[in-house]
Write an enzyme that holds these catalytic residues in place. Structure first.
Site, PDB file in Angstrom:
ATOM      1  CG  ASP A  59      14.666   2.524  47.134  1.00 19.99           C
ATOM      2  OD1 ASP A  59      13.674   3.247  47.340  1.00 19.99           O
ATOM      3  OD2 ASP A  59      15.154   2.363  46.006  1.00 19.99           O
ATOM      4  CG  ASP A 105      27.100   4.249  48.259  1.00 19.23           C
ATOM      5  OD1 ASP A 105      26.198   4.913  47.708  1.00 19.23           O
ATOM      6  OD2 ASP A 105      27.869   3.499  47.633  1.00 19.23           O
ATOM      7  CG  ASP A 161      29.499   1.614  53.098  1.00 14.12           C
ATOM      8  OD1 ASP A 161      28.831   2.190  52.223  1.00 14.12           O
ATOM      9  OD2 ASP A 161      30.588   1.063  52.853  1.00 14.12           O
ATOM     10  CG  ASP A 164      28.937   4.473  39.698  1.00 18.58           C
ATOM     11  OD1 ASP A 164      28.713   3.794  38.673  1.00 18.58           O
ATOM     12  OD2 ASP A 164      29.471   4.001  40.715  1.00 18.58           O
TER      13      ASP A 164
END
Length: 699
Positions: free
Chosen positions: A280, A339, A341, A433
């Site tokens: 994104d 994610d 990281d 979430d």
């Protein structure tokens, strides 16, 4: 005639000790320490005069005192150098700082963001008024103290003051005002916060007891033995379903290489896994870098695709929802989400997928987070304490006893049927979430938490990044509570699960905790110093918080030396959490603001770092030794060189710091020892955070 002992002295001349010398150990020129000093032995007195013995002892004592003085001077010099270096660093960082009020005012944003800025300034203005009022009251109290007036004077004892002057009359009226009108409501509010504090402490104690029981009984989720053995043996009949892996990212060029390399090396049959890179990013340079990385892994044989949305609405939830609408998703049974990281180990899927076999009720398997930079600075150490308790205690206990917990948004595997049955990803909050987890729980799906399966990631290293992350994590649940409360009440789950969801999961742990922490320790406690008729017991201020901090730190025993900074820092963060909770509860503009947490791009430990290095070498070999860098890499390097670091000055935290230090001065006049030390150190903690002296500087 007295007997002579000359024959005894001659006969024992070789064995007689002439006195024990001073033994001095010198490790370095600035560190002297005396090891041993004894007076002359008894035999020496038989052969030497008392006068010589006294002279030698005096010389020895003089040398010892000189050595001790030298050592003390060295310690003072070292301490002075350390304080000077600290002061220089503080001055340099403050000189490059900008206040958060200036930064928020300078940016031009949407109407919601402008409204949030106005509300933030209003909150800051209230704190300033409170601070100035406390300074005025402190001046009154100091003047009264030097006049010898008792702070606990009753109405009858105050009548003699009326004829002594204007100041005496004003102070008398102030005492009467606080006794009759201020103390009762303040004490009532304090008692209410104490009750909430005790309830929350009891909840935390019960969670810890549940964790101890799990460890004592060695309870942990275990998949069926045949599914594990089939995976290890490579049997054709093994449970090897189709797995979709998704990595949503947005302008995270510091970490994209590590995460893509990690998921491309997952140990799973190539024909039964597909990796989606959901980019994104609105930065063209970052887009080019990620595209090139995906293209590199495609050449190496990985089944990986790159997706970039044209309509970037809904933040992370919108990104995931768009990816799930792809036509090929229907061929897959499970989806693993990471994610940008996060760096899963190669055996991640082999440790999580088997838990789904022959158990159609399980909708989610969540792994634990581990942190590659948990010892980077004091801020990351304190975060590690918090998150270690969250995973080890909260998530594990809720999983074992309730089969429900909040999805952490990453490092988890969902059954796609459970996502579809629960309505899929929704963009209505910033905690998508938790939203999907609550809706799946209402539809009867069960969750499994694996405490022994870890996935490495990063902690925010700057206070600015951590502050924004915590604001999103604490405003979103209040939004979600307002939206899903009717659905919870109307759902078909048991009354016990409804009680847990409404009163424990939302109200107690998401609303009451930040509310009482800020109100009790940052507002009521300073007020009781200026209105001493309302009291907070010492066990509320010191003993129970210390006990709770000790329980919180048990899952991370290596962090025990940081128990006091942890307690102070948690109270300091209550300002951000309280502000976020109010924003989410009353739908303020900041509750809808999504800010990607700043990453530093730290490599993971062990083999994964070597794996990434190996992949980079392979890429360079494929390009050719003399091949130039791509245009995107050159632009990224140029942009990186232009970045400068600066400090943020947080005015709310500074206002509270001076307020607490003012209250500490007032408590010193009243000789309240525990309250004084708590207010003093808590004020210093707010001061350090307000000056952005904890964590790394912001780029």
């Amino acid at each position: 005639m007295a007997p002579k002992f000359e024959w005894w002295a001659k006969g024992n001349n070789n064995n007689t000790r002439k006195g024990t010398p001073v033994v001095v150990k010198m490790e370095n020129p600035n560190n002297w320490s005396m090891v041993e000093l004894e007076s002359p032995s008894h035999d020496d007195f038989l052969v030497r005069t008392h006068e010589k013995s006294r002279n030698k002892n005096a010389r020895q004592l003089t040398w010892v005192l000189l050595l001790k003085a030298h050592r003390a001077a060295g310690c003072l010099t070292s301490l002075g150098s350390a304080l000077f270096a600290l002061g220089t660093a503080v001055r340099r960082r403050i000189a490059a700082g900008r206040t958060d009020i200036e930064i928020s005012s300078s940016g031009v944003g949407s109407l919601q963001k402008q409204n949030h800025t106005k509300k933030s300034k209003l909150f800051y203005s209230c704190l300033k008024v409170f601070l100035w009022l406390s300074l005025i009251l402190l001046g009154f109290e100091i003047a009264a103290y030097f006049k010898g007036w008792s702070f606990g004077t009753s109405k009858l004892q105050l009548q003699f003051i009326f004829n002594k002057g204007f100041f005496d009359w004003v102070y008398t009226r102030w005492v009467l005002l606080r006794v009759e009108y201020l103390a009762p409501p303040l004490q009532f509010l304090a008692n209410g916060c104490i009750v909430l504090f005790l309830v929350q402490s009891l909840d935390r104690l019960i969670l810890c007891l549940g964790c101890f029981w799990i460890r004592f009984k060695k309870i942990k989720p275990v998949p069926k033995p045949d599914s594990i053995s089939d995976l290890e043996s490579g049997d054709n009949g093994a449970f090897l379903p189709m797995v979709l892996v998704q990595i949503p990212m947005c302008n995270e060029k510091e970490v994209y290489q590590q995460s893509i390399a990690a998921v491309c090396n997952l140990d799973w049959p190539k024909g039964k896994i597909l990796i989606q890179i959901l980019d994104d990013s609105d930065d063209p340079i970052t887009q080019s870098l990620i595209k090139e990385e995906v293209h590199k892994w495609q050449k190496l044989g990985a089944r990986i695709v790159y997706r970039h949305r044209v309509n970037r609405e809904g933040y992370k939830a919108g990104n995931l929802k768009s990816a799930m609408n792809c036509s090929y998703v229907k061929d897959y049974e499970f989806v693993a989400i990471f994610d940008a990281d996060f760096q899963p180990l190669p055996d991640f899927l082999k440790k999580t997928i088997p838990h789904f076999k022959d158990n159609e009720e399980i909708g989610l398997v969540q792994a634990r987070w581990s942190f590659v930079n948990k010892e980077e600075n004091l801020l990351t150490r304190l975060q590690n304490i918090n998150l270690a308790f969250h995973f080890e205690v909260e998530q594990q206990v809720n999983s074992v006893f309730l089969n429900f917990f909040g999805f952490n948004g990453t490092a988890g595997v969902w059954r796609i049927k459970a996502l579809e049955d629960s309505g899929g990803w929704l963009e209505r909050t910033t905690v998508e979430d938790m939203d999907i987890a609550v809706r799946a729980h209402l539809h009867g799906w069960k969750f499994v938490f694996l405490n022994d399966v870890e996935c490495q990631c990063e902690l925010p290293e700057s206070y600015e990044a951590y502050r924004k992350q915590q604001h999103r994590w604490h405003s979103g649940p209040m939004q979600l509570f307002r939206l899903c409360l009717p659905a919870v009440i109307k759902s078909k789950i048991s009354i016990g699960k409804k009680f847990n969801l409404i009163f424990l999961f939302f109200l107690l742990r998401k609303l009451i905790l930040p509310f009482y922490s800020f109100t009790l320790f940052c507002i009521i406690l300073p007020m009781t110093m200026f209105v001493p008729e309302a009291e907070l017991p010492a066990w509320v201020v010191c003993y129970i918080p210390a006990t709770m901090s000790f329980l919180n730190i048990l899952p991370a025993p290596k962090s025990f030396p940081f128990i006091v900074p942890y307690l102070l820092f948690e109270n300091t963060m209550s300002v951000t959490k309280f502000n976020a909770m109010v924003s989410g509860l009353f739908q303020l503009g900041s509750a809808y603001e999504w800010v990607v947490t700043k990453k530093s791009g730290r490599s993971s430990e062990g083999d994964l770092a070597a794996l990434v290095e190996k992949d980079e070498k392979t890429t360079k070999h494929q390009r050719g030794v003399s091949a130039p860098e791509t245009e995107a890499e050159k632009k990224a390097e140029k942009t990186k060189r232009k970045k400068k670091k600066h400090n943020r000055i947080y005015m709310k935290e500074l206002s509270l710091a001076f307020l607490l230090l003012t209250a500490a001065t007032r408590s010193l006049l009243s000789a309240q020892g525990i309250h004084f030390y708590f207010l003093l150190f808590q004020g210093i903690s707010f001061l350090l955070v307000g000056l952005d002296l904890i964590g790394e500087q912001v780029e």
